[in-house]
Design a protein around this motif. Structure first.
Motif, PDB file in Angstrom:
ATOM      1  N   TYR A  60      22.657  83.873  16.649  1.00  0.00           N
ATOM      2  CA  TYR A  60      22.539  85.367  16.205  1.00  0.00           C
ATOM      3  C   TYR A  60      23.225  86.257  17.331  1.00  0.00           C
ATOM      4  O   TYR A  60      23.524  87.133  16.900  1.00  0.00           O
ATOM      5  CB  TYR A  60      20.827  85.516  16.361  1.00  0.00           C
ATOM      6  CG  TYR A  60      20.470  87.047  16.101  1.00  0.00           C
ATOM      7  CD1 TYR A  60      20.234  87.091  14.634  1.00  0.00           C
ATOM      8  CD2 TYR A  60      20.176  87.973  16.748  1.00  0.00           C
ATOM      9  CE1 TYR A  60      19.755  88.596  14.235  1.00  0.00           C
ATOM     10  CE2 TYR A  60      19.733  89.209  16.547  1.00  0.00           C
ATOM     11  CZ  TYR A  60      19.634  89.554  15.318  1.00  0.00           C
ATOM     12  OH  TYR A  60      19.127  90.587  14.850  1.00  0.00           O
ATOM     13  N   MET A  61      23.278  85.800  18.724  1.00  0.00           N
ATOM     14  CA  MET A  61      23.610  86.504  19.615  1.00  0.00           C
ATOM     15  C   MET A  61      25.233  86.501  19.374  1.00  0.00           C
ATOM     16  O   MET A  61      25.849  87.459  19.775  1.00  0.00           O
ATOM     17  CB  MET A  61      23.263  86.225  20.842  1.00  0.00           C
ATOM     18  CG  MET A  61      21.825  86.162  21.316  1.00  0.00           C
ATOM     19  SD  MET A  61      20.966  88.020  20.993  1.00  0.00           S
ATOM     20  CE  MET A  61      19.328  87.312  20.675  1.00  0.00           C
ATOM     21  N   ILE A  74      26.341  89.103  17.123  1.00  0.00           N
ATOM     22  CA  ILE A  74      26.465  90.459  17.920  1.00  0.00           C
ATOM     23  C   ILE A  74      27.739  90.783  18.470  1.00  0.00           C
ATOM     24  O   ILE A  74      28.466  91.672  18.434  1.00  0.00           O
ATOM     25  CB  ILE A  74      25.138  90.845  18.630  1.00  0.00           C
ATOM     26  CG1 ILE A  74      24.020  90.831  17.691  1.00  0.00           C
ATOM     27  CG2 ILE A  74      25.373  92.271  19.389  1.00  0.00           C
ATOM     28  CD1 ILE A  74      22.680  91.000  18.534  1.00  0.00           C
ATOM     29  N   TYR A  75      27.966  89.368  19.190  1.00  0.00           N
ATOM     30  CA  TYR A  75      29.128  89.642  20.224  1.00  0.00           C
ATOM     31  C   TYR A  75      30.540  89.698  19.537  1.00  0.00           C
ATOM     32  O   TYR A  75      31.406  90.137  19.773  1.00  0.00           O
ATOM     33  CB  TYR A  75      29.251  88.421  21.039  1.00  0.00           C
ATOM     34  CG  TYR A  75      28.355  88.414  22.373  1.00  0.00           C
ATOM     35  CD1 TYR A  75      28.220  89.677  23.044  1.00  0.00           C
ATOM     36  CD2 TYR A  75      27.343  87.463  22.607  1.00  0.00           C
ATOM     37  CE1 TYR A  75      27.606  89.768  23.970  1.00  0.00           C
ATOM     38  CE2 TYR A  75      26.399  87.639  23.617  1.00  0.00           C
ATOM     39  CZ  TYR A  75      26.417  88.668  24.412  1.00  0.00           C
ATOM     40  OH  TYR A  75      25.712  88.999  25.574  1.00  0.00           O
ATOM     41  N   GLY A 111      31.285  93.118  18.273  1.00  0.00           N
ATOM     42  CA  GLY A 111      31.643  93.856  19.534  1.00  0.00           C
ATOM     43  C   GLY A 111      32.933  93.696  19.562  1.00  0.00           C
ATOM     44  O   GLY A 111      33.902  94.610  20.128  1.00  0.00           O
ATOM     45  N   SER A 154      27.418  95.549  23.849  1.00  0.00           N
ATOM     46  CA  SER A 154      26.888  94.397  22.763  1.00  0.00           C
ATOM     47  C   SER A 154      26.056  93.536  23.974  1.00  0.00           C
ATOM     48  O   SER A 154      24.890  92.886  23.570  1.00  0.00           O
ATOM     49  CB  SER A 154      28.000  93.781  22.398  1.00  0.00           C
ATOM     50  OG  SER A 154      28.781  94.323  21.268  1.00  0.00           O
ATOM     51  N   VAL A 183      22.537  95.024  24.310  1.00  0.00           N
ATOM     52  CA  VAL A 183      21.677  94.725  23.036  1.00  0.00           C
ATOM     53  C   VAL A 183      21.183  93.311  23.147  1.00  0.00           C
ATOM     54  O   VAL A 183      19.951  92.705  23.146  1.00  0.00           O
ATOM     55  CB  VAL A 183      22.583  94.870  21.827  1.00  0.00           C
ATOM     56  CG1 VAL A 183      21.718  94.396  20.458  1.00  0.00           C
ATOM     57  CG2 VAL A 183      22.433  96.396  21.542  1.00  0.00           C
ATOM     58  N   CYS A 184      22.087  92.196  23.515  1.00  0.00           N
ATOM     59  CA  CYS A 184      21.706  90.819  23.490  1.00  0.00           C
ATOM     60  C   CYS A 184      21.005  90.442  24.688  1.00  0.00           C
ATOM     61  O   CYS A 184      19.867  89.626  24.524  1.00  0.00           O
ATOM     62  CB  CYS A 184      23.018  90.018  23.416  1.00  0.00           C
ATOM     63  SG  CYS A 184      24.059  90.119  21.939  1.00  0.00           S
TER      64      CYS A 184
END
Length: 281
Positions: free
Chosen positions: A158-159, A162-163, A166, A200, A203-204
């Motif tokens: 999941y992370m 997001i990365y 970014g 990012s 957030v993570c």
């Protein structure tokens, strides 16, 4: 609808959402804080007892152990998840054959429910540890690292997404300028890419910190606090106090309030620290 009409009737449109927020969050939260100062078995028979519930928390060694255990667990999982997720995302944004397939594979564990994951990893870890005559509930240390493995396996994908988002949004001209100036790949990564990735990262890290503190279902399925509650995280300790000990509902509610304050303070500090890095970048 014109802007004038929206300004005139905005309260009417905001009312349903505001009412749901008050009924679903503010009222239960206020009642929960009040009940933490009461002795009760249901919300209708609450008797005010002052700060005695909070005094019981201070003298509860299992709560203090669960707090330390949870802090250590959150630190380890936050570091491991973010470092590994960023490394995988960095590799998968390069020209690698089959990168789309790898992204899907890494993300899939996040689609499985926590309870199911707990029981799956219980079988896997016990199968490995059986060779040494051990099980995941042999000690709190075994349970700790078992939950670290489970949580990292579930959340890294999941992370990673997001990365990846970014990294794909980084300005290409800045990267090219660094290359023209003679920066090698390592210098570009640490001096250009990572500073630009701070939104990012914010957030993570926020998600992994809060998830680490709130973890309950995996802990329940994997170890259920065994042996002797030594592998019990805070959420499970609160649940067991509230539902497993008659007459301690008020103490369990007081623990929940303390739990909320701890998570809120740590999340705000973490968010402040990482956001300040964004400004510097």
């Amino acid at each position: 609808m014109s802007g004038k009409a929206i300004r005139r009737w905005w309260a009417l449109f905001a009312l349903p959402t505001f009412a749901a927020f008050v009924i679903g969050f503010l009222v239960p939260f206020a009642m929960g804080v009040y009940l933490s100062f009461c002795k009760f078995s249901t919300v209708t028979d609450a008797t005010f007892v002052g700060v005695s519930n909070y005094q019981n928390i201070i003298t509860d060694p299992e709560f203090l152990h669960a707090l330390v255990y949870t802090v250590l667990f959150t630190i380890v999982t936050t570091v491991v998840i973010n470092v590994v997720a960023f490394a995988i995302a960095y590799m998968l944004t390069k020209a690698i054959k089959g990168s789309t397939l790898f992204r899907s594979v890494f993300f899939m564990p996040n689609l499985i429910g926590g309870i199911i994951l707990g029981y799956i990893w219980l079988l896997l870890l016990n199968g490995v540890l059986a060779h040494w005559g051990r099980s995941i509930t042999f000690s709190g240390v075994y349970g700790f690292w078992g939950m670290v493995l489970l949580t990292c396996w579930q959340q890294i994908g999941y992370m990673m997404i997001i990365y990846i988002a970014g990294l794909q949004g980084l300005p290409g001209d800045v990267i090219e300028a660094a290359a023209v100036d003679g920066a090698n790949s390592r210098q570009t990564l640490f001096n250009v890419t990572i500073p630009l990735m701070m939104p990012s990262i914010t957030v993570c890290t926020f998600l992994t910190v809060t998830n680490g503190f709130k973890m309950f279902d995996q802990n329940l399925a994997l170890t259920n606090g065994a042996p002797s509650n030594s592998s019990e995280l805070l959420a499970l300790n609160i649940y067991r106090t509230f539902y497993g000990r008659a007459g301690f509902e008020g103490v369990g509610q007081a623990k929940a309030v303390v739990f909320f304050i701890i998570v809120a303070v740590i999340a705000l500090i973490q968010n402040k620290l990482t956001t300040s890095k964004e400004v510097q970048a």
